[in-house]
Write an enzyme that holds these catalytic residues in place. Structure first.
Site, PDB file in Angstrom:
ATOM      1  N   HIS A 171      43.366  52.831  65.693  1.00  0.00           N
ATOM      2  CA  HIS A 171      42.583  51.753  65.826  1.00  0.00           C
ATOM      3  C   HIS A 171      41.812  51.246  64.745  1.00  0.00           C
ATOM      4  O   HIS A 171      41.216  52.321  64.224  1.00  0.00           O
ATOM      5  CB  HIS A 171      41.794  51.874  66.991  1.00  0.00           C
ATOM      6  CG  HIS A 171      41.056  50.919  67.919  1.00  0.00           C
ATOM      7  ND1 HIS A 171      40.171  49.754  67.142  1.00  0.00           N
ATOM      8  CD2 HIS A 171      41.078  50.345  68.810  1.00  0.00           C
ATOM      9  CE1 HIS A 171      39.575  49.129  67.969  1.00  0.00           C
ATOM     10  NE2 HIS A 171      40.368  49.173  68.866  1.00  0.00           N
ATOM     11  N   GLY A 203      21.130  45.882  54.269  1.00  0.00           N
ATOM     12  CA  GLY A 203      21.472  46.971  53.268  1.00  0.00           C
ATOM     13  C   GLY A 203      21.957  46.835  52.114  1.00  0.00           C
ATOM     14  O   GLY A 203      22.298  45.464  51.824  1.00  0.00           O
ATOM     15  N   LYS A 225      27.252  48.118  49.673  1.00  0.00           N
ATOM     16  CA  LYS A 225      27.965  49.305  49.499  1.00  0.00           C
ATOM     17  C   LYS A 225      28.010  50.234  50.727  1.00  0.00           C
ATOM     18  O   LYS A 225      26.819  49.978  51.617  1.00  0.00           O
ATOM     19  CB  LYS A 225      27.652  50.241  48.643  1.00  0.00           C
ATOM     20  CG  LYS A 225      26.216  50.736  48.395  1.00  0.00           C
ATOM     21  CD  LYS A 225      26.180  51.792  47.281  1.00  0.00           C
ATOM     22  CE  LYS A 225      24.760  52.497  47.544  1.00  0.00           C
ATOM     23  NZ  LYS A 225      24.075  53.269  46.229  1.00  0.00           N
ATOM     24  N   HIS A 274      28.000  53.365  53.463  1.00  0.00           N
ATOM     25  CA  HIS A 274      27.615  54.569  53.528  1.00  0.00           C
ATOM     26  C   HIS A 274      28.835  55.589  53.129  1.00  0.00           C
ATOM     27  O   HIS A 274      30.048  55.423  53.504  1.00  0.00           O
ATOM     28  CB  HIS A 274      26.900  55.099  54.981  1.00  0.00           C
ATOM     29  CG  HIS A 274      26.255  56.347  55.219  1.00  0.00           C
ATOM     30  ND1 HIS A 274      27.202  57.472  55.220  1.00  0.00           N
ATOM     31  CD2 HIS A 274      25.151  56.898  55.044  1.00  0.00           C
ATOM     32  CE1 HIS A 274      26.547  58.774  55.055  1.00  0.00           C
ATOM     33  NE2 HIS A 274      25.118  58.195  55.331  1.00  0.00           N
ATOM     34  N   PRO A 275      28.550  56.703  52.218  1.00  0.00           N
ATOM     35  CA  PRO A 275      29.890  57.379  51.750  1.00  0.00           C
ATOM     36  C   PRO A 275      30.458  58.001  52.817  1.00  0.00           C
ATOM     37  O   PRO A 275      31.828  58.371  52.363  1.00  0.00           O
ATOM     38  CB  PRO A 275      29.078  58.332  50.661  1.00  0.00           C
ATOM     39  CG  PRO A 275      27.757  58.581  51.296  1.00  0.00           C
ATOM     40  CD  PRO A 275      27.405  57.145  51.773  1.00  0.00           C
ATOM     41  N   ALA A 277      29.793  57.452  56.453  1.00  0.00           N
ATOM     42  CA  ALA A 277      29.601  56.705  57.767  1.00  0.00           C
ATOM     43  C   ALA A 277      29.981  55.462  57.734  1.00  0.00           C
ATOM     44  O   ALA A 277      30.223  54.802  58.907  1.00  0.00           O
ATOM     45  CB  ALA A 277      28.356  57.110  58.158  1.00  0.00           C
ATOM     46  N   GLY A 278      30.452  54.942  56.565  1.00  0.00           N
ATOM     47  CA  GLY A 278      30.984  53.607  56.334  1.00  0.00           C
ATOM     48  C   GLY A 278      29.865  52.516  56.766  1.00  0.00           C
ATOM     49  O   GLY A 278      28.711  52.393  56.380  1.00  0.00           O
TER      50      GLY A 278
END
Lengths: 305, 305
Positions: A83, A164, A167, A169-170, A172-173
């Site tokens: 998904h 935000g 970019k 979150h490294p 958690a996206g």
């Protein structure tokens, strides 16, 4: 004053690890005023869909707690599943149910999105009725390219988050937050392992390629079962009835000599959507939902609402 | 202690005169604790079916008031209609819904029947679970020969009323009172004016002539519409699903080159009966009624029940 009631259907990118699924769901079980109606984990999709009904305040508190669990336990760098997704907490829609307008749900989405970023550091995109840019109304546009592409594209003006830093979150996206009408997640499994058939049928039924105006859909392989699936969101079930979707898919699949094996309602569904289909197939004339004992009782008990 | 909730579906022999229908229904509208869910008058049947939900006490009070109206306004000597009947108030079934056992509904039927005769002078037969003689369990047996035959037969030992003198009331006939499971009144209209087709199809589908075990049915002419009808009671919808009844009738009617024009649920129906048929036709797999928003909400609101 009658109390406000909303639905909320957060989607998490975890459908395989039972302990993580239970930890994600636990805040919704525990929080008074937030009722966990349903939760369904799909290992093929590697996704958890949670259905909540309740008051806006308690639902937001529980969502923030679940988001902390997701941020800690889910890493998009290693996540795989059938998904599309851009985040550990992938989507959070707020849906008006009783004594709440769509405009109030939009306000709620915006306020919650800002607080969500402050508390989790996960950037936010707003979609559907809560979209701040017209092209972001559609979830599939926001998720285009998924996590993997958005990692770099988030730095561009076109794809930068609404809340935000530019970019992701490294691990958690990003999270897509919005307000929308009631959406029915509906899958039709076809008796073949040929993915092209599901993709061809999905193209026939979804609005983006000329199908029914309020259907979104993709073709997926259910590899463990040797089947393929037309995985859909029915975004306005009053206009695109369930039975019409099923019979259109049945007709198109037969072109390939393929039959429907089964269908699946994923998560919650309003009674009217199923009653409408029952009435169609049974050829019920003059039927009213008030004839259904439970709906008449609910109306009585609902009181001032 | 949770309050007791019963359903009650009194049937009156009046489906044509609006002022009489309104006078019959008025006590149910007015009485607190008795909720009028639905009422439907059928001019072909010349019959009024009222659906009530509520507490046993208030429902009984309202029934006695409506019975006085029926006694005053309806004369079986001149009443004509397509549906079998023995009285102005023809049938009163009590149906357990919540926090009531079938045994309690039987007790309720017996106590109410005695009081009903005392206050109205209309004799009473007990049927179904409340029957005092095994052959009176079946309503069609109690009503055999209808009002016209029962006028003389009521004097015989075999057919004498369970409560009251061994004769019918001279204008209001008799009333059949009982306790039973939830019954769905379901009609299928066929595209022909040939009554024999409806009668032949009714014989195929009803249990008494070898059909489905929990279906009762007769063939009727809908003369005003130029159609015929298979008029049924589904006495256990969990065992004889609606879709199976419809598809069996469809199959049998085609033998005569006749199609189903429409079907009709008369009065109330439990949600599960329609959801079950929706699930069949839509080929829904793994569906649970808890996925239906309204049923999940009702469960939440129902509380301790």
């Amino acid at each position: 004053m009658a109390s406000q009631l909303i639905e909320c259907v957060p989607n998490f990118s975890e459908g395989r690890r039972p302990s993580v699924i239970e930890a994600l769901v636990e805040p919704f079980r525990r929080t008074e005023g937030c009722v966990l109606l349903d939760h369904r984990a799909d290992p093929d999709h590697n996704r958890l869909v949670v259905s909540l009904v309740g008051q806006p305040g308690p639902i937001q508190e529980a969502l923030l707690q679940a988001a902390q669990v997701a941020k800690e336990k889910i890493d998009l760098e290693t996540h795989r599943g059938g998904h599309p997704r851009v985040g550990a907490v992938d989507v959070i829609p707020f849906i008006p149910l009783r004594n709440v307008t769509m405009a109030e749900c939009v306000e709620l989405a915006h306020a919650f999105g800002r607080r969500y970023y402050e508390e989790t550091g996960i950037p936010v995109y707003f979609y559907e009725e809560a979209a701040l840019r017209p092209e972001r109304r559609r979830l599939e546009k926001v998720r285009q390219g998924q996590y993997e592409a958005l990692k770099t594209l988030a730095a561009t003006e076109e794809r930068r988050p609404d809340v935000g830093q530019p970019k992701l979150h490294p691990s958690a996206g990003a999270t897509v937050i919005g307000a929308r009408k009631f959406l029915i997640a509906f899958n039709v499994n076809l008796g073949t392992d040929n993915l092209e058939v599901a993709q061809a049928v999905a193209r026939c039924v979804r609005s983006s390629s000329g199908g029914l105006a309020h259907v979104k859909g993709i073709g997926l392989a259910l590899e463990e079962r040797g089947l393929v699936q037309v995985s859909m969101n029915l975004v306005d079930y009053e206009k695109n009835a369930l039975y019409r979707v099923v019979e259109l898919i049945r007709m198109e699949a037969r072109r390939w000599g393929v039959e429907i094996v089964e269908t699946e309602v994923y998560g919650m569904i309003p009674a009217a959507a199923l009653l409408d289909s029952a009435a169609y197939y049974l050829q019920l004339a003059g039927f009213q939902t008030g004839q259904v004992v439970e709906l008449a009782l609910l109306e009585m008990m609902g009181g001032e609402g």
